[in-house]
Design a protein around this motif. Structure first.
Motif, mmCIF file in Angstrom:
data_model
loop_
_atom_site.group_PDB
_atom_site.id
_atom_site.type_symbol
_atom_site.label_atom_id
_atom_site.label_comp_id
_atom_site.label_asym_id
_atom_site.label_seq_id
_atom_site.Cartn_x
_atom_site.Cartn_y
_atom_site.Cartn_z
ATOM 1 N N LEU A 173 0.835 -1.203 0.000
ATOM 2 C CA LEU A 173 0.000 0.000 0.000
ATOM 3 C C LEU A 173 0.868 1.250 0.000
ATOM 4 C CD1 LEU A 173 -2.882 -0.790 2.526
ATOM 5 C CD2 LEU A 173 -3.033 -0.633 0.040
ATOM 6 N N ILE B 274 -3.549 -6.445 -4.596
ATOM 7 C CA ILE B 274 -2.478 -6.655 -3.621
ATOM 8 C C ILE B 274 -1.962 -8.081 -3.713
ATOM 9 C CG2 ILE B 274 -1.954 -6.737 -1.149
ATOM 10 C CD1 ILE B 274 -4.040 -4.463 -0.811
ATOM 11 N N ALA C 178 -5.813 2.781 6.851
ATOM 12 C CA ALA C 178 -6.089 2.702 5.417
ATOM 13 C C ALA C 178 -7.512 3.182 5.195
ATOM 14 C CB ALA C 178 -5.918 1.273 4.910
ATOM 15 N N VAL D 128 -6.297 2.528 0.063
ATOM 16 C CA VAL D 128 -5.064 3.307 0.111
ATOM 17 C C VAL D 128 -4.602 3.434 1.553
ATOM 18 C CG1 VAL D 128 -5.621 4.685 -1.910
ATOM 19 C CG2 VAL D 128 -6.295 5.496 0.342
ATOM 20 N N LYS D 129 -3.328 3.607 1.684
ATOM 21 C CA LYS D 129 -2.746 3.818 2.999
ATOM 22 C C LYS D 129 -2.993 5.268 3.394
ATOM 23 C CE LYS D 129 0.593 2.714 6.080
ATOM 24 N NZ LYS D 129 0.170 3.958 6.751
#
Lengths: 152, 152
Positions: free
Chosen positions: B39, B51, B80, B90-91
């Motif tokens: 991420l 991922i 996240a 998303v981080k």
DNA sequence: TAGCTAATTGCAATATTATTGCATTTAGTT
DNA sequence: AACTAAATGCAATAATATTGCAATTAGCTA
């Protein structure tokens, strides 16, 4: 005190949306009217299968593929939006500012409301601009408690 | 001009996140580190299967169920976020203001950036308050062109 | 109002994404 | 090194989403 009934407001809003569709060259079909009605009445985020279920309970059958396509269309015209929190779809208010949609979602009763605020919208755009970012549209989702649920 | 390498920044951020996990009583497992790394490196919204694919290409195998569970955990801790536009994860930047996350998503290159702005955040909350709405957290997503892609 | 045609819908098949219960493994501890 | 709760992997299943094509329908036109 209501001067007009809820159902007549729904009918009105649905008709407005249908007019927008037609204005863009899309047909005013029965499935489209049904989906718009359900979205307008329910006032909560609904998944395609939610919509299918609600209609079926009323004896109306729509294929899920049709519902997916209608929702895609409505979203592309900004007549509906996909919410982040639930993944469900909601009807947009027609007076929403172009390119800026702001929703409040009550964590308790699930109701959503859309608000348009030109100033706040402009401020957000300016903020993005400061980072060299050119905003096409933006979407803001508030999660919390509506006034009624907060009081309880 | 970089004083520290990109990879060392990633390592640092991942370690910070892991520390937060441990602080809440969660274990610092290999799968969690791997997901956080991906991420952090990628800087674009990624689906669980994205991922999985990225890791597999590096010879690391994670079951998709594990990835789902890790993403759930990260989101519940605000490490996240699930994006509206893509549904990808998303981080979050660690300095993001509690309860307020603001993202800019480039329609061209797909890159996302998170920005924290206390003032704008406060203003939005006040705005909601005016409608009797009590905000728990809110999420704002800008869609447009980043400075680099805009120039082209 | 009937007939025409492009747009729309329904259908069937398939693909993708997400969830569950349980056996196995592992991190953090003793 | 051994222990234990937490976390992961696995297999099965459920839910959600997509595609191509045939059937239907809305909006025209005559």
């Amino acid at each position: 005190m209501h001067l007009v009934s809820r159902s007549s407001i729904i009918a009105l809003v649905v008709r407005d949306s249908i007019r927008i569709l037609q204005g863009q060259g899309y047909k005013a079909t029965k499935p489209r009217k049904l989906v718009l009605e359900v979205l307008e009445e329910t006032e909560k985020p609904l998944s395609p299968y939610d919509i299918k279920g609600i209609l079926r309970a009323r004896g109306k059958y729509l294929n899920h593929v049709t519902i997916y396509r209608i929702l895609d269309l409505l979203c592309s015209l900004n007549l509906a939006h996909k919410m982040l929190s639930s993944g469900g779809f909601v009807k947009c208010s027609l007076d929403a500012i172009e390119g800026c949609h702001r929703f409040m979602v009550c964590q308790h009763c699930g109701a959503i409301r859309e608000f348009a605020d030109k100033e706040l919208c402009q401020e957000e755009n300016d903020f993005a601009q400061d980072f060299g970012f050119h905003t096409e549209y933006h979407l803001s989702e508030f999660s919390g408690l509506c006034s009624q649920c907060y009081r309880k």
